[in-house]
Design a protein around this motif. Structure first.
Motif, PDB file in Angstrom:
ATOM      1  N   SER A 112     -12.004  31.441   7.888  1.00 49.50           N
ATOM      2  CA  SER A 112     -12.200  32.339   8.960  1.00 49.50           C
ATOM      3  C   SER A 112     -13.144  32.182  10.104  1.00 49.50           C
ATOM      4  N   LEU A 113     -13.621  31.070  10.040  1.00 43.97           N
ATOM      5  CA  LEU A 113     -14.095  30.175  11.524  1.00 43.97           C
ATOM      6  C   LEU A 113     -13.119  29.603  12.219  1.00 43.97           C
ATOM      7  N   GLN A 114     -12.459  28.476  11.079  1.00 45.55           N
ATOM      8  CA  GLN A 114     -10.923  28.504  11.679  1.00 45.55           C
ATOM      9  C   GLN A 114     -10.246  28.963  12.780  1.00 45.55           C
ATOM     10  N   ASN A 115      -9.165  30.396  11.564  1.00 50.93           N
ATOM     11  CA  ASN A 115      -8.713  31.132  13.124  1.00 50.93           C
ATOM     12  C   ASN A 115      -9.518  31.857  13.674  1.00 50.93           C
ATOM     13  N   MET A 116     -10.694  32.072  13.942  1.00 54.22           N
ATOM     14  CA  MET A 116     -11.368  32.384  15.070  1.00 54.22           C
ATOM     15  C   MET A 116     -11.079  32.034  16.414  1.00 54.22           C
ATOM     16  N   GLY A 117     -11.457  30.258  15.625  1.00 56.13           N
ATOM     17  CA  GLY A 117     -11.411  29.294  16.592  1.00 56.13           C
ATOM     18  C   GLY A 117     -10.368  29.159  17.085  1.00 56.13           C
ATOM     19  N   GLN A 118      -9.352  29.501  16.115  1.00 51.15           N
ATOM     20  CA  GLN A 118      -8.049  29.350  17.232  1.00 51.15           C
ATOM     21  C   GLN A 118      -7.356  30.276  17.966  1.00 51.15           C
ATOM     22  N   SER A 119      -7.851  31.338  17.388  1.00 53.45           N
ATOM     23  CA  SER A 119      -6.699  32.134  18.113  1.00 53.45           C
ATOM     24  C   SER A 119      -7.505  32.451  19.359  1.00 53.45           C
ATOM     25  N   SER A 123      -5.719  32.416  22.833  1.00 49.49           N
ATOM     26  CA  SER A 123      -5.926  33.560  23.514  1.00 49.49           C
ATOM     27  C   SER A 123      -6.154  32.507  25.326  1.00 49.49           C
ATOM     28  N   LEU A 124      -7.568  31.994  24.876  1.00 55.78           N
ATOM     29  CA  LEU A 124      -8.271  31.661  26.052  1.00 55.78           C
ATOM     30  C   LEU A 124      -7.630  30.987  26.776  1.00 55.78           C
ATOM     31  N   ILE A 125      -6.687  29.985  26.530  1.00 50.99           N
ATOM     32  CA  ILE A 125      -5.145  28.513  27.241  1.00 50.99           C
ATOM     33  C   ILE A 125      -4.347  30.339  27.960  1.00 50.99           C
ATOM     34  N   SER A 126      -3.901  30.906  26.872  1.00 51.33           N
ATOM     35  CA  SER A 126      -2.916  31.961  27.309  1.00 51.33           C
ATOM     36  C   SER A 126      -3.204  32.692  28.470  1.00 51.33           C
ATOM     37  N   GLY A 127      -4.697  33.086  28.374  1.00 51.73           N
ATOM     38  CA  GLY A 127      -5.319  33.703  30.023  1.00 51.73           C
ATOM     39  C   GLY A 127      -5.598  32.861  30.960  1.00 51.73           C
ATOM     40  N   ALA A 128      -6.002  31.878  30.559  1.00 48.83           N
ATOM     41  CA  ALA A 128      -6.089  30.597  31.875  1.00 48.83           C
ATOM     42  C   ALA A 128      -5.305  30.106  32.422  1.00 48.83           C
ATOM     43  N   ASN A 129      -3.895  30.392  31.675  1.00 46.34           N
ATOM     44  CA  ASN A 129      -2.979  30.449  32.201  1.00 46.34           C
ATOM     45  C   ASN A 129      -2.030  30.792  32.943  1.00 46.34           C
ATOM     46  N   ILE A 148      -4.458  25.243  32.506  1.00 45.86           N
ATOM     47  CA  ILE A 148      -5.729  24.571  31.511  1.00 45.86           C
ATOM     48  C   ILE A 148      -3.787  23.934  29.950  1.00 45.86           C
ATOM     49  N   ALA A 149      -3.896  22.972  29.898  1.00 37.89           N
ATOM     50  CA  ALA A 149      -2.815  22.306  28.872  1.00 37.89           C
ATOM     51  C   ALA A 149      -2.701  22.746  27.374  1.00 37.89           C
ATOM     52  N   ASP A 150      -1.925  23.091  26.558  1.00 38.58           N
ATOM     53  CA  ASP A 150      -1.632  23.203  25.684  1.00 38.58           C
ATOM     54  C   ASP A 150      -2.875  22.845  24.048  1.00 38.58           C
ATOM     55  N   TYR A 151      -3.606  22.838  23.631  1.00 42.66           N
ATOM     56  CA  TYR A 151      -4.636  22.052  23.256  1.00 42.66           C
ATOM     57  C   TYR A 151      -3.576  21.587  22.124  1.00 42.66           C
ATOM     58  N   TYR A 152      -3.016  22.942  21.446  1.00 43.34           N
ATOM     59  CA  TYR A 152      -2.205  22.743  20.289  1.00 43.34           C
ATOM     60  C   TYR A 152      -0.653  21.781  19.974  1.00 43.34           C
ATOM     61  N   SER A 153      -0.782  21.244  21.028  1.00 42.68           N
ATOM     62  CA  SER A 153       0.585  20.501  21.324  1.00 42.68           C
ATOM     63  C   SER A 153       1.335  19.432  20.608  1.00 42.68           C
ATOM     64  N   THR A 154       2.343  19.375  19.975  1.00 41.60           N
ATOM     65  CA  THR A 154       2.205  17.915  19.365  1.00 41.60           C
ATOM     66  C   THR A 154       3.787  16.999  20.729  1.00 41.60           C
ATOM     67  N   PRO A 155       3.633  15.799  21.209  1.00 37.14           N
ATOM     68  CA  PRO A 155       2.274  14.867  20.174  1.00 37.14           C
ATOM     69  C   PRO A 155       0.671  15.502  21.076  1.00 37.14           C
ATOM     70  N   ALA A 244     -16.684  26.729  22.823  1.00 36.69           N
ATOM     71  CA  ALA A 244     -17.064  27.130  21.342  1.00 36.69           C
ATOM     72  C   ALA A 244     -15.772  27.580  20.443  1.00 36.69           C
ATOM     73  N   TYR A 245     -15.050  27.994  21.182  1.00 41.79           N
ATOM     74  CA  TYR A 245     -14.094  27.603  20.388  1.00 41.79           C
ATOM     75  C   TYR A 245     -13.202  26.092  19.273  1.00 41.79           C
ATOM     76  N   THR A 246     -13.221  25.479  21.072  1.00 37.53           N
ATOM     77  CA  THR A 246     -12.502  24.265  20.326  1.00 37.53           C
ATOM     78  C   THR A 246     -13.318  23.809  19.108  1.00 37.53           C
ATOM     79  N   MET A 247     -15.158  24.174  18.942  1.00 38.70           N
ATOM     80  CA  MET A 247     -15.940  23.639  17.762  1.00 38.70           C
ATOM     81  C   MET A 247     -15.484  24.601  16.141  1.00 38.70           C
TER      82      MET A 247
END
Lengths: 355, 500
Positions: A112-119, A123-129, A148-155, A244-247
């Motif tokens: 649940s911590l991970q979910n909190m961080g991920q969402s 939303s921070l990244i989409s807000g910042a963009n 801000i670039a997408d943190y979860y991108s592939t690669p 915070a969200y990343t950790m």
């Protein structure tokens, strides 16, 4: 018999004396008709003479104020867009903060911590963009590139790689490695406030995270009044929330021990709270620009009224006076026609008896 | 008194009556001839006690005629100036515009209005520096401004060329009038020597002088032998027994900075800056004033605006330690490689154009307005926005500031030497419109004076039909009485002869 002096009038003069005045009255009548229909002087340049430049400068001021007012609506749109994005970010942070307060470490609580961080991070990244028109509102002057670039991108994004690398360097394992369970809460704390925190500041931030310029855009909102019209994703609030969200996202669902997770949650809660506060500060800053624009628009609108009044004084004819002028000119011309006809009758030859 | 003396009186009376009738007829015939001076038969008692028409007086009025020719000259000069200035004022004619209720592009076509539009476009661009349509709008506003300066400059050249052609035709008219005057003057001189009636020749002379006054200001004197001399209003002899040659070489093309030829009368220049005795009035003086003074001054102002623009939009070396010279940016002239000096701006208004490097229709990049480097694309020294940030507004704000910044202008263009570009362009509009207003007012005034003087002359020397009719009735009565007298004397003779 000799007639001399003022009593002598030549027949040629008598016959033609009314031609000049009639032509003059006709040309005045044409002008007056034009003035009546347009409401302005028929030949403004001729009427104003050396006042023409002053009249032009008034027109230019009017044009300038109108351009600024139009431009202000673009700026206002950008600012409102930024404000609503900031509100969204701030309320997300608040939600996360509430969730963290309710969170207690347990067997599956890491997810649940991970979910909190991920969402939160998404939303921070989409807000910042957020964009307004073709501009990224948090890009500073570098508004053409997503801040801000997408943190979860592939690669894997540069930011993600840097986080993994820092963890690996400090603890020798990746967060997902079962061996990570051995990391103590205090080691985790010092990692989070040390090498990890460094990733979200200074050069690392601008290299891995942000393409935004730290220079904010500014706009002239009224003659001689320039305000800052944007903020940028390099502000401390964005860094703190991203941190915070990343950790939470990276270390929440990892193999860490409950103590270490608790340390992550505590550190994150403190950062989210700081981040939410600085979002409010940023909003206040933008809000003062917005109110400056509203004030500028109001004062420009009253200036416009004054300037247009002055222009009207220079350009416009008094419709009543013009109407009077037209009717008196028409009378004059009619009178002249009548007189001309009568003068033609005044000829001695007509009254001599025919012999 | 004998009856035969009575016959003599009767016959002289009939002759005098015929002569007076001829005068009245002549007057009535010329009732509508402008410039005709009415004639009066002077009747005197002859040695028999009868009457003779001893002479015929022409009712001339030299003072009023002089006033007519002076005011005609003044009116013609002001009319010529006013016509030229009206055409110049068309380059700044913004009167068709409304009071700018719907934003920019409503201000008309003057360089001044175009400059305001450019400033507006830049202001809009500063609010959306990443918008290429805003950049295009700035380029097109700049291009409009350059064209309006080009076309204003072309109009000035046209006005000067037209004035030059008018001077040539005016000089032609003057020479032909002087030749006509020669024959009329000779007729008067010979007529006076032989005692003939010179009234008609004198009328012709007066009429020629009035026509001459339209073209060139004149004054006249009449010598003892009746020969009239004509001088220009500045004192150069136009005619004294023989006409002097008025000569002028037209210049078909008068580009900015070129001077037209001067008019000479008998070799003395009467127009131009170096004339010792410049003429003051007449259409010729008006054309010369337009061609040599007013239009070139306006041209100089346009050139100053163009020079100011090129300088204001120039690009400086942005290196930490600048070494390179500033170069023309948005505005330039073909082949220009440095910023022009404000003291040598001749020809700039005609040549100014927007830099092809920034003009999208010529393959240029309008974003250079924001980033700098218009003068030398790719040269980092002239780049203001090295990172290429899309919302960099520093350069745009700088350019807006340049338009309203106070700069130095050449005082010889006749306007304030320290002003912003906007103020200078506005001052130039004021200058043209003020000159136009003055000339128009002066022209109306002088025309009114000329009309007044012509009326006064017409009343002083013209024919009144009623007066002539009254004279005619008198003559009729006198003729009838004389005829009655003749019958009576004849019957007296008959009675005398029958009695004998």
């Amino acid at each position: 018999m000799t007639i001399v002096g003022a009593n002598f009038v030549s027949t040629n003069y008598l016959a033609n004396s009314l031609v000049g005045p009639v032509m003059q009255a006709q040309s005045q009548l044409t002008n007056a008709m034009t003035e009546m229909s347009t409401g302005q002087y028929a030949d403004l340049g001729l009427q104003l003479g050396d006042q023409s430049g002053y009249e032009l400068s008034l027109k230019e001021q009017v044009g300038q104020l109108q351009t600024l007012t139009t431009g202000n609506s673009v700026v206002s749109t950008n600012l409102s867009t930024a404000q609503s994005a900031l509100t969204a970010i701030q309320s997300n942070a608040q939600t996360t903060l509430n969730n963290l307060a309710a969170w207690t470490p347990s067997g599956t609580s890491g997810a649940s911590l991970q979910n909190m961080g991920q969402s939160g991070l998404q939303s921070l990244i989409s807000g910042a963009n957020t964009t307004s028109g073709d501009q990224y509102v948090f890009g500073g002057i570098n508004s053409a590139v997503a801040p801000i670039a997408d943190y979860y991108s592939t690669p894997a994004s540069a930011a993600k790689t840097a986080v993994d690398q820092a963890f690996q360097t400090t603890f020798g394992v990746l967060p997902s490695d079962p061996a990570a369970a051995n990391i103590s809460a205090s080691d985790m704390q010092s990692f989070l406030s040390g090498p990890f925190a460094a990733l979200f500041q200074g050069a690392s931030w601008s290299t891995d995270w942000s393409s935004a310029s730290s220079d904010n855009t500014s706009a002239t909102i009224a003659p001689g009044q320039t305000v800052t019209t944007s903020t940028n994703a390099n502000q401390a609030g964005f860094q703190q929330l991203a941190q915070a969200y990343t950790m939470l996202s990276e270390f929440g669902g990892s193999a860490l021990s409950s103590d270490a997770q608790q340390a992550v949650a505590t550190a994150a809660a403190s950062l989210v709270s700081q981040g939410a506060d600085s979002m409010i500060d940023i909003q206040a800053g933008l809000g003062s620009s917005q109110s400056a624009i509203t004030g500028a628009n109001n004062s420009m609108s009253s200036q416009l009224t004054i300037l247009q009044g002055q222009l009207g004084n220079l350009d416009n004819v008094d419709p009543t006076a013009t109407a009077t002028e037209i009717s008196s000119l028409t009378n004059q011309i009619q009178m002249a026609y009548e007189l001309t006809a009568r003068l033609q009758q005044l000829n001695l030859a007509q009254y001599l008896p025919v012999t | 008194m004998s009856l035969s003396t009575a016959f003599n009186v009767i016959s002289s009376s009939l002759a005098a009556n015929a002569a007076q009738t001829a005068v009245v007829s002549n007057n009535i015939a010329n009732v509508n001839t402008p410039g005709y001076s009415r004639e009066i038969g002077n009747v005197v008692t002859n040695s028999y006690g009868g009457s003779d028409v001893a002479s015929i007086t022409r009712e001339a009025n030299a003072a009023l005629l002089e006033q007519v020719s002076t005011s005609t000259s003044q009116a013609a000069a002001q009319q010529a100036i006013s016509d030229g200035l009206t055409r110049l004022a068309q380059t700044v004619d913004d009167s068709s515009s409304t009071s700018s209720t719907s934003g920019a592009n409503q201000n008309g076509a003057s360089p001044s209005a175009m400059l305001a539009n450019l400033q507006s476009a830049l202001t809009t661009y500063a609010d959306s520096p990443s918008s290429s349509s805003a950049a295009d709008a700035v380029v097109s506003a700049a291009s409009d401004l350059a064209s309006s300066l080009n076309s204003a400059s072309a109009t000035v050249q046209q006005v000067r060329e037209t004035a030059d052609q008018n001077m040539a035709s005016s000089v032609g008219t003057i020479n032909s009038l002087l030749n006509q005057f020669t024959s009329a003057n000779n007729a008067v001189v010979t007529g006076l020597q032989t005692g003939a009636n010179v009234s008609s020749a004198e009328d012709t002379r007066d009429s020629i002088v009035t026509q001459l006054a339209q073209q060139i200001g004149v004054s006249t004197t009449v010598a003892a032998n009746g020969s009239e001399s004509i001088y220009t209003d500045s004192g150069v002899t136009l005619f004294q027994d023989t006409p002097r040659t008025v000569s002028f070489t037209p210049t078909p093309t008068l580009v900015d900075g070129a001077n037209g030829g001067v008019v000479t009368v008998g070799g003395v220049p009467v127009t131009g800056a170096n004339s010792p005795m410049p003429i003051q009035s007449g259409a010729l003086a008006g054309y010369a004033a337009i061609r040599d003074t007013l239009a070139p001054e306006y041209q100089a102002q346009l050139d100053q605006v163009a020079g100011g623009l090129i300088n204001a939009f120039g690009e400086g070396d942005q290196s930490a330690s600048p070494t390179l010279p500033s170069l023309p940016g948005l505005f330039t002239t073909p082949g220009e490689t440095s910023l022009p000096s404000m003291l040598a701006t001749t020809g700039l208004a005609a040549a100014i154009e927007i830099n092809p490097n920034v003009d999208p229709s010529q393959g240029g990049n309008p974003n250079l307005l924001r980033d700098g480097g218009i003068s030398d694309p790719g040269n980092p020294a002239y780049t203001y926005n090295p990172t290429g940030a899309a919302s960099y507004t520093g350069r745009i704000q700088d350019l807006i500031g340049q338009i309203s910044a106070t700069r130095s202008f050449d005082p010889s263009a006749g306007l304030d030497s320290s002003a912003s570009l906007t103020d200078y362009a506005n001052a130039s509009v004021s200058w043209v419109q003020a000159q136009n207003q003055q000339a128009s007012d002066a022209s109306s005034y002088q025309n009114a004076v000329a009309t007044q003087a012509t009326s006064a002359l017409s009343n002083a020397t013209g024919v009144n039909l009623d007066a002539e009719m009254t004279n005619m009735l008198n003559l009729e009565n006198s003729y009838a009485s004389t005829a009655k007298l003749l019958t009576t004397v004849t019957s007296m003779f008959t009675a005398l002869l029958q009695a004998a």
